[in-house]
Design a protein around this motif. Structure first.
Motif, short mmCIF file in Angstrom:
data_model
loop_
_atom_site.label_atom_id
_atom_site.label_comp_id
_atom_site.label_asym_id
_atom_site.label_seq_id
_atom_site.Cartn_x
_atom_site.Cartn_y
_atom_site.Cartn_z
N ASP A 165 1.49 -1.23 0.26
CA ASP A 165 -0.44 -0.02 0.12
C ASP A 165 0.81 1.24 -0.12
O ASP A 165 1.63 1.60 0.62
N PRO A 166 0.51 2.52 -0.95
CA PRO A 166 -0.74 2.01 -2.48
C PRO A 166 0.05 1.11 -2.93
O PRO A 166 1.18 0.63 -3.27
N HIS A 167 -0.68 1.30 -4.31
CA HIS A 167 -0.39 -0.50 -5.16
C HIS A 167 1.04 0.06 -6.13
O HIS A 167 1.26 1.24 -6.21
N PRO A 168 1.65 -0.76 -6.52
CA PRO A 168 2.74 0.13 -7.02
C PRO A 168 2.56 0.78 -8.51
O PRO A 168 3.40 1.73 -8.65
N GLN A 181 0.75 2.70 -8.70
CA GLN A 181 0.21 4.29 -8.33
C GLN A 181 1.42 5.30 -7.51
O GLN A 181 1.60 6.51 -7.88
N VAL A 182 2.36 4.65 -7.08
CA VAL A 182 4.62 4.69 -7.33
C VAL A 182 4.93 5.27 -8.70
O VAL A 182 5.12 6.08 -9.03
N HIS A 183 4.98 4.17 -9.48
CA HIS A 183 6.17 4.43 -10.51
C HIS A 183 4.95 5.51 -12.05
O HIS A 183 5.96 5.59 -12.45
N PRO A 208 1.94 7.41 -11.95
CA PRO A 208 0.33 7.58 -10.82
C PRO A 208 -0.64 8.35 -12.39
O PRO A 208 -1.40 7.59 -12.17
N TYR A 235 4.32 0.80 -0.46
CA TYR A 235 5.25 0.99 -1.14
C TYR A 235 5.82 2.13 -1.68
O TYR A 235 5.64 2.66 -1.66
N THR A 236 6.81 1.92 -1.69
CA THR A 236 7.94 3.34 -1.95
C THR A 236 8.61 3.01 -2.86
O THR A 236 9.45 1.94 -3.54
N LEU A 237 9.52 4.02 -3.25
CA LEU A 237 10.43 3.65 -4.22
C LEU A 237 12.05 2.81 -3.75
O LEU A 237 13.21 2.43 -4.33
#
Length: 330
Positions: A64-67, A69-71, A73, A103-105
């Motif tokens: 969380d969040p869904h990957p 949404q990070v890579h 968005p 979930y982060t970079l």
């Protein structure tokens, strides 16, 4: 079901013993589990079965969040379920615990070995890891099933690979597809909530807080609960037969689950521009739901959104919608 939001919580739990039986090792699976659909349920059932047979804790790792949404968005897919509903659905599978990984970079930059060692081996004490044949993990999604098996040999855990489960006949262009989150999204985008339910194993749900609207429904004789802060993918515009659920009420309360007709759209008859989800509880005008968090289940689509020539024509259609919803939900 225990829910952990960091590695420290997981490590402390295993040091003390997880669950009523005090498990000190685990059977683990990893995934986004968006929608917790029937394919997910089969995999999670396998995890629970192996855990019970081996006397270990059954654990799922999710993000969380869904990957996406990070890579990416800007074009990340709409999620079938928000985190609260995902955890509720995961609990129903019999899992002992879920680790929700932020979930982060930085997380995405871990090598496959670093991810497996830190999260699955050291924190969760995994002795068996259950994955699909198409599993990808670690930096650049470089980790594969073969990588997981190799790491299992190094760290002393077994890898169980499961096949895709189920084939769902889509009623939209695209033919057939395995049970998957993307197939569910495709069906919801077409308004086919019944088809999506066949993949999910239950009616699709939206969760939100009831907010004040224009009070137009009440003026027309159909007071609606307008949902704000919605989690869960909103399907195509239209009118649906469904149910309004009130999770804050006791399970045996007569008003906990209520039949409803649900409108999704912009109210084109009144030149509306804001897309809304509004639920009319059948034959009830006595409910005060403002500021209450509710869940709306969508059972079947009655019709697409239409623009009517006037209020009288709209009201006649609304009466017909309610009659059809009542009959379908009976």
């Amino acid at each position: 079901m225990q829910v952990w939001h960091d590695l420290g919580q997981a490590a402390e739990a295993f040091a003390a013993g997880v669950g009523q039986d005090g498990h000190t090792s685990s059977v683990v699976t990893i995934g986004n589990f968006d929608g917790v659909h029937r394919g997910h349920q089969a995999v999670l059932g396998r995890v629970v079965g192996l855990a019970r047979a081996d006397g270990r804790a059954a654990v799922a790792v999710t993000f969380d969040p869904h990957p996406a949404q990070v890579h990416r968005p800007a074009d990340a897919p709409a999620l079938l379920t928000g985190l609260a509903d995902k955890l509720d659905l995961l609990a129903r599978t019999g899992l002992d615990a879920v680790l929700v990984v932020p979930y982060t970079l930085d997380l995405a930059d871990l090598t496959p070995d670093e991810f497996v060692t830190r999260y699955l081996v050291e924190a969760l004490r995994a002795r068996t890891i259950v994955v699909g044949h198409d599993v990808r993990f670690g930096k650049g999604n470089s980790g594969t099933l073969a990588t997981m098996v190799e790491l299992g040999g190094q760290h002393g855990f077994e890898v169980v690979a499961v096949d895709d489960v189920g084939v769902s006949r889509l009623r939209t262009p695209g033919g057939s597809a395995r049970w998957s989150s993307s197939a569910g999204r495709l069906l919801l985008a077409e308004g086919d909530v019944a088809g999506a339910a066949a993949i999910l194993g239950r009616p699709h749900r939206l969760r939100g807080v009831v907010v004040h609207g224009d009070a137009r429904g009440r003026q027309l004789g159909f007071p609606t609960a307008n949902l704000g802060r919605i989690s869960g993918m909103v399907p195509a515009d239209g009118v649906y037969a469904g149910r309004l659920l009130r999770p804050t009420l006791p399970p045996d309360h007569p008003d906990r689950v209520l039949p409803a007709a649900v409108s999704v759209g912009t109210n084109p008859t009144f030149d509306g521009v804001d897309r809304r989800v509004e639920a009319y509880v059948l034959d009830r005008d006595d409910l005060d739901l403002y500021d209450e968090e509710v869940v709306v289940e969508l059972v079947d689509r009655l019709r697409p959104t239409l623009r009517f020539d006037g209020v009288d024509a709209l009201v006649r259609q609304m009466h017909d919608d309610v009659d059809r919803a009542r009959e379908l939900l009976r």
